[in-house]
Design an enzyme around this catalytic site. Sequence first.
Site, PDB file in Angstrom:
ATOM      1  N   GLU A   1      22.568  94.320  59.989  1.00 31.91           N
ATOM      2  CA  GLU A   1      21.750  95.376  59.479  1.00 31.91           C
ATOM      3  C   GLU A   1      21.064  96.336  60.477  1.00 31.91           C
ATOM      4  O   GLU A   1      19.773  96.553  60.735  1.00 31.91           O
ATOM      5  CB  GLU A   1      20.503  95.017  58.516  1.00 31.91           C
ATOM      6  CG  GLU A   1      20.901  94.334  57.339  1.00 31.91           C
ATOM      7  CD  GLU A   1      19.940  94.157  56.324  1.00 31.91           C
ATOM      8  OE1 GLU A   1      18.646  94.119  56.785  1.00 31.91           O
ATOM      9  OE2 GLU A   1      20.054  93.992  54.941  1.00 31.91           O
TER      10      GLU A   1
ATOM     11  N   GLU B   1      25.981  90.267  52.380  1.00 35.04           N
ATOM     12  CA  GLU B   1      24.875  89.754  51.749  1.00 35.04           C
ATOM     13  C   GLU B   1      24.608  90.335  50.450  1.00 35.04           C
ATOM     14  O   GLU B   1      24.968  91.732  50.081  1.00 35.04           O
ATOM     15  CB  GLU B   1      23.604  90.129  52.554  1.00 35.04           C
ATOM     16  CG  GLU B   1      23.383  89.392  53.603  1.00 35.04           C
ATOM     17  CD  GLU B   1      21.948  89.797  54.457  1.00 35.04           C
ATOM     18  OE1 GLU B   1      20.960  90.161  53.759  1.00 35.04           O
ATOM     19  OE2 GLU B   1      22.107  89.666  55.646  1.00 35.04           O
TER      20      GLU B   1
HETATM   21  C1  BG6 Z   1      18.561  91.428  54.375  1.00 39.56           C
HETATM   22  C2  BG6 Z   1      18.543  90.524  55.667  1.00 39.56           C
HETATM   23  O1  BG6 Z   1      17.709  92.501  54.605  1.00 39.56           O
HETATM   24  O2  BG6 Z   1      17.930  91.040  53.241  1.00 39.56           O
HETATM   25  C3  BG6 Z   1      17.978  89.026  55.431  1.00 39.56           C
HETATM   26  O3  BG6 Z   1      19.512  90.475  56.475  1.00 39.56           O
HETATM   27  C4  BG6 Z   1      17.052  88.796  54.306  1.00 39.56           C
HETATM   28  O4  BG6 Z   1      17.671  88.421  56.676  1.00 39.56           O
HETATM   29  C5  BG6 Z   1      17.714  89.534  53.241  1.00 39.56           C
HETATM   30  O5  BG6 Z   1      16.531  87.498  54.248  1.00 39.56           O
HETATM   31  C6  BG6 Z   1      16.946  89.445  51.931  1.00 39.56           C
HETATM   32  O6  BG6 Z   1      15.578  89.853  52.197  1.00 39.56           O
HETATM   33  P1  BG6 Z   1      14.338  88.923  51.863  1.00 39.56           P
HETATM   34  O7  BG6 Z   1      13.108  89.765  52.538  1.00 39.56           O
HETATM   35  O8  BG6 Z   1      14.038  88.723  50.407  1.00 39.56           O
HETATM   36  O9  BG6 Z   1      14.338  87.724  52.693  1.00 39.56           O
END
Ligand code: BG6
Length: 482
Positions: free
Chosen positions: A189, A382
């Site tokens: 990201e 993701e």
């Molecule tokens: C993404 C990141 O933005 O979101 C991850 O690459 C992160 O590292 C994921 O864990 C989910 O976000 P969060 O804050 O719910 O863990």
Amino acid sequence: MSKFPQNFLWGGATASAQFEGGYAEGHRGKSQLDYIDYIDPIHRNNAHSTDLLTYERFIKNKEQEDSKNFPNRRGSDFYHRYKEDIALLAEMGFKVFRMSISWARIYPTGYEERPNEEGLAFYHQVFQELHKYGIEPLVTIIHYENPVTLTEDLNGWENPKMIDLFVKYAKTVIDEYKDEVTYWLGFNEINACLDNPYVSAGMFVEKSDKNYLSCCHQALHHQFIAQALVTKYLHETAPNCKMGAMIARLECYAQTCDPADEYQTLIEDQINCSFLDIMCRGKYPKTLLNYFRQNEVDIQMVNDYEKILQEGVVDFISISYYMSYVISSKPGQKENPGNLMKTLVNPYLKQSAWGWAIDPLGLRITLNRLYDKYQLPIFIVENGLGARDQLIQNTVNDDYRIDYMREHIKAIAGAIEDGVDVMGYTSWGCIDLVSASMTEMSKRYGFIYVDADDYGKGTYNRYKKASFYWYQHVIATNGEEL
Ligand code: BG6
């Protein structure tokens, strides 16, 4: 008939800082994420705990190192349990597993001349274990995690010295693992720097002479150069390997059909896509340079940057996609405080318990948009639902997660029907891990429950959730039966 190609890469994703643990073992150094302390929700006032980490708080955390609670240090203890974890992923039928390498495990302070052999050996063991089950590793070279020394000495990526230090590290891991790892991502990201400079670039804007935007775009410039140099090196030394660009995709809708709202939305989209323009086309788009002029962004470009960017363009695009955003041209509208970027509430969408707008169709839209624009294969690396799970009789009935994922996978199938080339899908946090924004275990994404709480209490034993069996069936039917 399945809409997904036969070689579609189904799997899940993790990051070393949030998952690996073993922070004091194998001569690992510490990263800047090891200094984000857990803050009880009642003291957080809905803010992300990472947003609360000022320089002053960082100094206090260093002083109180032994008494504070730092969840990232523990992660989910993958360091000791990788064999058991990989066996579970194999049982689900994973074709690919996204993970990252901890820079501080390879070069503990970033400055060493020689890499830490114990760190190198650890990842060899992990890759071997994955290959034992026919699981392809997808490796992020840096998922937010810089040796903390570089934050202290250089203010992280604001400093151009980071480029050489990072390239040394990246070349080491490419040389070491190129026969075991085909799919690589440079920076996780990369656009996250604009929203969280400490997490993404290991720097404190308050320590810089530059204004906020200049400091972030300066750091980003150094990261783009590093990404391009490493991509070029991968192409030269490991022609069978592929390098991806990785951004948090921010799909935006205009709040109304007022052309002024549409125009504002276009600008937002151009900014978000400018990150891909630089990594996929090898140059800064005019729109971003205009934006710099209009917003007093003043950065020093490194020598020969145009050539470096041109020579290091990526092979594929990868995105994280969790939510969509609403944009208005008028100031003072009601904001959605939950979304990662604080834009407006979309009245057509439900939100997760953390206020993230749930928008599967937005994923189909975004895949179409990006493919129309870049004509490069896209990997969704993701996506997922963070929820408060309850372990009852050794399992979690997470139908809410299944619903979320079913709709998003349907949206991917739709995009494939539309003609988009989608390489694979790795849902976030396939085994529960520490939340990046909240620095807590309570926000869980996994198919596999980890018995640990925000304070590190628990056995860390693994339990299969209902979604484990559901996803296993999705993979077995190549996405035909959802
Ligand atoms: C993404 C990141 O933005 O979101 C991850 O690459 C992160 O590292 C994921 O864990 C989910 O976000 P969060 O804050 O719910 O863990």
